[in-house]
Design an enzyme around this catalytic site. Structure first.
Site, PDB file in Angstrom:
ATOM      1  N   ASP A 280      -0.600  -4.728   9.793  1.00  0.00           N
ATOM      2  CA  ASP A 280      -1.622  -3.852   9.237  1.00  0.00           C
ATOM      3  C   ASP A 280      -2.830  -4.735   8.916  1.00  0.00           C
ATOM      4  O   ASP A 280      -2.767  -5.587   8.026  1.00  0.00           O
ATOM      5  CB  ASP A 280      -1.106  -3.159   7.977  1.00  0.00           C
ATOM      6  CG  ASP A 280      -2.034  -2.037   7.516  1.00  0.00           C
ATOM      7  OD1 ASP A 280      -3.141  -1.907   8.072  1.00  0.00           O
ATOM      8  OD2 ASP A 280      -1.643  -1.287   6.614  1.00  0.00           O
TER       9      ASP A 280
ATOM     10  N   TRP B  68       0.866  -1.180   0.000  1.00  0.00           N
ATOM     11  CA  TRP B  68       0.000   0.000   0.000  1.00  0.00           C
ATOM     12  C   TRP B  68       0.900   1.226   0.000  1.00  0.00           C
ATOM     13  O   TRP B  68       1.774   1.364   0.850  1.00  0.00           O
ATOM     14  CB  TRP B  68      -0.870  -0.064   1.252  1.00  0.00           C
ATOM     15  CG  TRP B  68      -1.767   1.099   1.514  1.00  0.00           C
ATOM     16  CD1 TRP B  68      -2.625   1.686   0.638  1.00  0.00           C
ATOM     17  CD2 TRP B  68      -1.912   1.792   2.762  1.00  0.00           C
ATOM     18  NE1 TRP B  68      -3.305   2.711   1.267  1.00  0.00           N
ATOM     19  CE2 TRP B  68      -2.889   2.794   2.572  1.00  0.00           C
ATOM     20  CE3 TRP B  68      -1.330   1.662   4.021  1.00  0.00           C
ATOM     21  CZ2 TRP B  68      -3.274   3.660   3.589  1.00  0.00           C
ATOM     22  CZ3 TRP B  68      -1.714   2.512   5.030  1.00  0.00           C
ATOM     23  CH2 TRP B  68      -2.687   3.502   4.812  1.00  0.00           C
TER      24      TRP B  68
ATOM     25  N   LYS C 234     -13.183  -0.847   5.679  1.00  0.00           N
ATOM     26  CA  LYS C 234     -13.625  -1.800   4.673  1.00  0.00           C
ATOM     27  C   LYS C 234     -14.697  -2.752   5.205  1.00  0.00           C
ATOM     28  O   LYS C 234     -15.715  -2.969   4.561  1.00  0.00           O
ATOM     29  CB  LYS C 234     -12.424  -2.618   4.169  1.00  0.00           C
ATOM     30  CG  LYS C 234     -11.265  -1.794   3.619  1.00  0.00           C
ATOM     31  CD  LYS C 234     -11.641  -1.017   2.392  1.00  0.00           C
ATOM     32  CE  LYS C 234     -10.428  -0.467   1.654  1.00  0.00           C
ATOM     33  NZ  LYS C 234      -9.622   0.481   2.422  1.00  0.00           N
TER      34      LYS C 234
END
Length: 418
Positions: A217, A133, A265
């Protein structure tokens, strides 16, 4: 007469790619345009989807006529407790060596983790997967500018699979004690490729051997596979191996671990910016001092976190009916993504697109790392109005039954030209 200023010498910086891509897509008037760039869930009509469980929580909260007072600096304790239960399991989450604070989504958690590590851990290097990312690099560049960012191999373009041997070799040869390594808990962004359980165990071996500090993460728990427990397996394994129960010899354990948790999300709460950071210390080490330093960093940066999204998540996780509804919502999102993966792969095969497309179905989560080149991606946008990141990352939520055949033909066109 002109006035000079140091500000006039600042260069104009480009907008982050995913946001620039969405901006370009919104300006495009082509009727068949397709947005496969932005990492947000869309329903079968490619529209934003408010989870039914979240809608019910919103309606319940509205009826309560609640106030809008400040939260405490570390956030709502009842929220961080439930966030911890979700990630570590209620049994593990009771242990006193896990301390939690509320953050401004997963980005805020990652930034707080980088600030904390830079100021108090002071590693020589932070190891980041190649690719990753893109915000991981910017976060560590700004929060820990004196810490050297190093890449560990993750993606093998020849096999379109995990470059596990390269990853282990890089950590073995280059990592030093107290260095930070960032690991994606599940649904690796951008590749959609996760280690197997056996590979996670070997990653833990090298973490222990080199005494590295792990930053997990976790942005896709439940969204990746539809199974909340399966998507948290790596985090729970690392915790149980290194930090639960009797203390291990110093030579066989990392000095700590941080987990950055996002609810953007898996709750569809993108704009509410809800997340948490969980700091794990060895059983013999009190987290109290580290916790107070986290609180100090939060106070300086945001004073206290946001309220409404936290209330939504908390009520959903604590109300049995809403919790059950939310778990079905998560499965709905994961299942749709899995279906469009299969549809795209089959469509590419049926029309005879050059190459092997099995990797699209093998990968997991919102993204597919297609293997398309920058030139091919550019042609997709310029000629076919299909938008995705230059590295070939495709957000599958932009696909549906109405456009998958069009996208497959567009991909066939760009790959067949090479």
């Amino acid at each position: 007469m002109t006035h000079s200023s140091i500000l006039s010498d600042l260069p104009v910086l480009p907008l982050a790619e995913s946001f620039a891509l969405t901006e370009a897509y919104n300006l495009d008037t082509f009727p068949k345009k397709v947005n496969l760039g932005q990492g947000v869930y869309r329903d079968e009509e490619c529209q934003p989807w408010i989870l039914p469980s979240v809608r019910s929580a919103e309606e319940f909260l509205h009826r309560q006529h609640l106030n809008h007072e400040y939260l405490p600096i570390p956030g709502a304790a009842e929220f961080t407790k439930e966030a911890r239960n979700l990630l570590f399991s209620p049994q593990l989450a009771q242990n006193e060596n896990i301390t939690s604070v509320q953050t401004v989504a997963g980005t805020g958690a990652n930034h707080l983790a980088a600030l904390f590590c830079a100021r108090y851990l002071r590693p020589k290097h932070v190891f980041i997967s190649d690719p990753t990312w893109d915000n991981h690099h910017l976060i560590w560049e700004t929060a820990g500018p004196d810490i050297k960012r190093k890449l560990y191999p993750y993606y093998d373009p020849l096999t379109r699979s995990l470059n596990f041997d390269g990853m282990i070799a890089e950590l073995e040869n280059s990592a030093e004690e107290n260095d930070v390594v960032i690991l994606h808990a599940c649904a690796h962004n951008p590749t959609g490729i996760d280690p197997t359980h056996t590979q996670w165990e070997k990653i833990a071996d090298i973490v222990a051997k080199k005494r590295l500090f792990v930053v997990f993460d976790s942005a896709y728990q439940g969204f990746a596979s539809g199974d909340l427990d399966a998507d948290a397996w790596a985090i729970r394994y690392f915790y149980s191996r290194f930090f639960e129960g009797a203390s291990l010899p110093i030579s066989a354990t990392p000095s700590g671990m941080i987990v950055c948790q996002s609810f953007s999300k898996n709750f569809g709460l993108y704009g509410e910016r809800i997340g948490a950071l969980h700091l794990v210390t060895p059983p013999s080490v009190s987290p109290r001092g580290a916790y107070t330093h986290l609180v100090r960093l939060i106070r300086a940066e945001i004073s206290c976190p946001s309220l409404f999204g936290e209330r939504c998540v908390h009520i959903i996780l604590t109300d049995p009916e809403l919790r059950s509804k939310w778990e079905e919502d998560v499965k709905t999102m994961a299942s749709r993504i899995q279906r469009v993966r299969m549809s795209l792969k089959l469509e590419l095969e049926n029309i005879g697109a050059q190459g092997n497309w099995d990797h699209i179905e093998r990968q997991i989560g919102m993204f597919s790392y297609t293997g398309l080149s920058k030139t091919q991606v550019r042609r997709l946008k310029d000629v076919h109005h299909v938008y995705m990141l230059e590295n070939g990352r495709m957000s599958l939520s932009g696909l549906n039954g109405k456009n998958v055949a069009y996208v497959a033909r567009a991909i066939k066109d760009v790959v067949d030209r090479d």
